[in-house]
Design a protein around this motif. Structure first.
Motif, PDB file in Angstrom:
ATOM      1  N   UNK A 104      12.427   4.841  -8.361  1.00  0.00           N
ATOM      2  CA  UNK A 104      11.170   4.226  -7.965  1.00  0.00           C
ATOM      3  C   UNK A 104      11.369   3.093  -6.974  1.00  0.00           C
ATOM      4  N   UNK A 105      10.471   2.112  -7.062  1.00  0.00           N
ATOM      5  CA  UNK A 105      10.422   1.036  -6.068  1.00  0.00           C
ATOM      6  C   UNK A 105      10.122  -0.286  -6.762  1.00  0.00           C
ATOM      7  N   UNK A 106      10.834  -1.334  -6.357  1.00  0.00           N
ATOM      8  CA  UNK A 106      10.499  -2.706  -6.742  1.00  0.00           C
ATOM      9  C   UNK A 106       9.936  -3.416  -5.523  1.00  0.00           C
ATOM     10  N   UNK A 107       8.752  -3.981  -5.657  1.00  0.00           N
ATOM     11  CA  UNK A 107       8.136  -4.747  -4.581  1.00  0.00           C
ATOM     12  C   UNK A 107       8.122  -6.209  -4.998  1.00  0.00           C
ATOM     13  N   UNK A 108       8.929  -7.013  -4.315  1.00  0.00           N
ATOM     14  CA  UNK A 108       9.066  -8.436  -4.633  1.00  0.00           C
ATOM     15  C   UNK A 108       8.171  -9.244  -3.700  1.00  0.00           C
ATOM     16  N   UNK A 109       7.129  -9.836  -4.274  1.00  0.00           N
ATOM     17  CA  UNK A 109       6.233 -10.708  -3.527  1.00  0.00           C
ATOM     18  C   UNK A 109       6.311 -12.143  -4.018  1.00  0.00           C
ATOM     19  N   UNK A 110       7.176 -12.394  -4.964  1.00  0.00           N
ATOM     20  CA  UNK A 110       7.385 -13.723  -5.546  1.00  0.00           C
ATOM     21  C   UNK A 110       8.511 -14.418  -4.777  1.00  0.00           C
ATOM     22  N   UNK A 111       8.218 -15.479  -4.008  1.00  0.00           N
ATOM     23  CA  UNK A 111       9.268 -16.141  -3.218  1.00  0.00           C
ATOM     24  C   UNK A 111      10.454 -16.595  -4.064  1.00  0.00           C
ATOM     25  N   UNK A 112      10.187 -17.057  -5.261  1.00  0.00           N
ATOM     26  CA  UNK A 112      11.279 -17.513  -6.119  1.00  0.00           C
ATOM     27  C   UNK A 112      12.232 -16.362  -6.441  1.00  0.00           C
ATOM     28  N   UNK A 113      11.678 -15.192  -6.747  1.00  0.00           N
ATOM     29  CA  UNK A 113      12.509 -14.045  -7.086  1.00  0.00           C
ATOM     30  C   UNK A 113      13.293 -13.548  -5.868  1.00  0.00           C
ATOM     31  N   UNK A 114      12.650 -13.583  -4.705  1.00  0.00           N
ATOM     32  CA  UNK A 114      13.346 -13.167  -3.484  1.00  0.00           C
ATOM     33  C   UNK A 114      14.543 -14.073  -3.232  1.00  0.00           C
TER      34      UNK A 114
ATOM     35  N   UNK B 102       8.787   7.799  -8.248  1.00  0.00           N
ATOM     36  CA  UNK B 102       9.171   7.076  -9.451  1.00  0.00           C
ATOM     37  C   UNK B 102       8.269   5.878  -9.682  1.00  0.00           C
ATOM     38  N   UNK B 103       8.626   5.090 -10.657  1.00  0.00           N
ATOM     39  CA  UNK B 103       7.807   3.949 -11.058  1.00  0.00           C
ATOM     40  C   UNK B 103       7.723   2.906  -9.945  1.00  0.00           C
ATOM     41  N   UNK B 104       6.524   2.348  -9.776  1.00  0.00           N
ATOM     42  CA  UNK B 104       6.306   1.269  -8.813  1.00  0.00           C
ATOM     43  C   UNK B 104       6.195  -0.034  -9.604  1.00  0.00           C
TER      44      UNK B 104
ATOM     45  N   UNK C 219       0.823  -1.206   0.000  1.00  0.00           N
ATOM     46  CA  UNK C 219       0.000   0.000   0.000  1.00  0.00           C
ATOM     47  C   UNK C 219       0.859   1.259   0.000  1.00  0.00           C
ATOM     48  N   UNK C 220       1.945   1.250   0.774  1.00  0.00           N
ATOM     49  CA  UNK C 220       2.843   2.394   0.808  1.00  0.00           C
ATOM     50  C   UNK C 220       3.483   2.631  -0.553  1.00  0.00           C
ATOM     51  N   UNK C 221       3.895   1.552  -1.206  1.00  0.00           N
ATOM     52  CA  UNK C 221       4.530   1.685  -2.508  1.00  0.00           C
ATOM     53  C   UNK C 221       3.560   2.241  -3.539  1.00  0.00           C
ATOM     54  N   UNK C 222       2.346   1.732  -3.540  1.00  0.00           N
ATOM     55  CA  UNK C 222       1.355   2.186  -4.514  1.00  0.00           C
ATOM     56  C   UNK C 222       1.013   3.658  -4.289  1.00  0.00           C
TER      57      UNK C 222
END
Length: 458
Positions: free
Chosen positions: A145-155, A117-119, A108-111
């Protein structure tokens, strides 16, 4: 008594005072600025910093983001013009959590932070944008901007050293760190080339006449100096209230002691190209059963079994063959009177190491024998809502640049630019009222800050 004349006297040769001298001389053309400090430049608290910067300041309004983005613009311009003498990077800040509720809040903070910058959200879906890994050196042509990683594989792919419990990573990109000493010396050199002078001494009095500044008395080793001036800037860092008292002004600021530890990560647990890493979650320190029983026996150690707040953070330090890492955690902030040198805190290195091991489990390898740490720190001098002050004081001709809290190095250039505009009567940026003492005369503002959830410090 020796007598001198100066257009402006600045009390304090930390990063705030030096940045003010730089803007006033280099960009505003003030011919004679006198910096006064009884210590060598950048040695009271400016050299105790994590030396990091960020534009990630979510809510409650845009003022901090606007100020910090301006400050980063100025940092990048100076880096480009000096062959990056102060080693500015843009590795970013990585905030990680194992709490699904905190992950949702981060999203929510990122959005909501549309002006940073780009989210980019990475959910593990085919339509996800690509994630750009950290680039260790430099700052040009790198993501903002910000990258929000919610994909466990990517993390796990990009941050395999984080706890396997991690469910979200927020990577704020226009963030990183630099050499605060090199930046400060660059600013001081340029200020001196444009007429600034540095005087070793202690400001003992600020003379007033007709309700305005008329002069400053400086005590030196061999006597006193009377400096005639009609403009005085209080940039005294943790001593800012003490100096304000010379003008009969009481500032709404207080100080907290903050400590950092560094040690050699001889096992290479934290990659040398890692960003600044922050664990968002509250936690209990990881003790074994025998340790818990022992700690519970005495009243002066039971606090180590209590819950600790989020915010423990670390980053690699140094280039080349360095193995040093910095670790910080403001787990018991409280208002204190600044004392130098700082009192010892023998428990801090182990506490911060154990807290950091919750985020980076590999650090548990050091529980039995931690490499010899180096501990230092300074004071966060701050306002109640943790916003700096860059503004006129109630005495005509007197100005304040202070309460820069734990973000002094990153904010100094923009805050000093604002201060210089006040001094010379220049154009004010839209965010200027947010950093003025007069904000506390606004009942609506006072009601607003009562509802603020936190101070956004680390």
């Amino acid at each position: 008594m020796t007598q001198l004349t100066a257009d402006i006297v600045i009390c304090g040769a930390g990063i705030a005072g030096i940045a003010a001298a730089y803007h006033l001389t280099v960009h505003q053309g003030v011919p004679h600025v006198l910096l006064v400090d009884e210590r060598p430049p950048l040695t009271l608290t400016s050299d105790k910093s994590t030396e990091a910067y960020r534009n990630w300041w979510p809510g409650p309004d845009a003022a901090m983001r606007q100020l910090m983005n301006r400050g980063i613009d100025l940092l990048e311009t100076l880096a480009q013009g000096s062959d990056n003498r102060f080693l500015l990077n843009r590795r970013g800040y990585v905030y990680a959590t194992a709490d699904p509720a905190r992950a949702a809040a981060m999203r929510a903070e990122a959005v909501a932070a549309t002006d940073m910058g780009e989210i980019r959200q990475h959910m593990g879906q085919p339509a996800d944008p690509p994630y750009a890994p950290v680039v260790a050196e430099g700052f040009a042509d790198q993501p903002d901007g910000v990258d929000l990683l919610l994909d466990p594989r990517l993390i796990r792919q990009h941050f395999p050293y984080l706890s396997p419990r991690t469910v979200a990573v927020l990577h704020a990109r226009r963030c990183g760190w630099f050499s605060g000493q090199q930046l400060g010396m660059l600013l001081l050199e340029q200020a001196k080339r444009h007429g600034a002078q540095l005087m070793t001494g202690r400001v003992m009095a600020v003379r007033q006449a007709g309700g305005r500044v008329a002069g400053v008395t400086v005590r030196q080793a061999d006597g006193h100096v009377d400096v005639r001036t009609d403009c005085f800037v209080n940039a005294a860092g943790p001593l800012v209230n003490e100096v304000a008292a010379l003008l009969g002004v009481d500032l709404p600021v207080f100080s907290e002691r903050h400590i950092k530890a560094s040690f050699k990560d001889i096992l290479g647990v934290i990659p040398r190209d890692a960003p600044l890493l922050i664990w968002e979650d509250a936690q209990y320190l990881p003790w074994n059963d025998a340790e818990r029983d022992w700690l519970a026996e005495a009243t002066d150690t039971r606090w180590l079994l209590e819950p600790f707040p989020g915010g423990v953070h670390t980053r690699p330090e140094g280039g080349g063959d360095s193995r040093n890492v910095l670790m910080l955690w403001a787990y018991h902030p409280q208002a204190v009177a600044p004392v130098f040198p700082l009192p010892d805190d023998p428990t801090f290195p182990e506490v911060v190491l154990r807290g950091m091991a919750t985020m980076i489990p590999g650090l548990a390898a050091y529980f039995e024998q931690m490499p010899r740490p180096y501990v230092d720190g300074g004071y966060y001098t701050k306002t109640r809502e943790n916003r700096l002050l860059s503004c006129p004081l109630p005495v005509s001709g007197a100005y304040l640049l202070g309460a820069l809290s734990g973000y002094g190095l990153m904010a100094a250039l923009a805050a000093a630019e604002l201060l210089a505009a006040h001094v010379v009567g220049g154009a004010m940026p839209a965010y200027a009222p947010a950093f003025d003492l007069r904000r506390y005369e606004d009942d609506a503002y006072l009601r607003q800050i009562e509802d603020w959830a936190g101070s956004l410090q680390l």
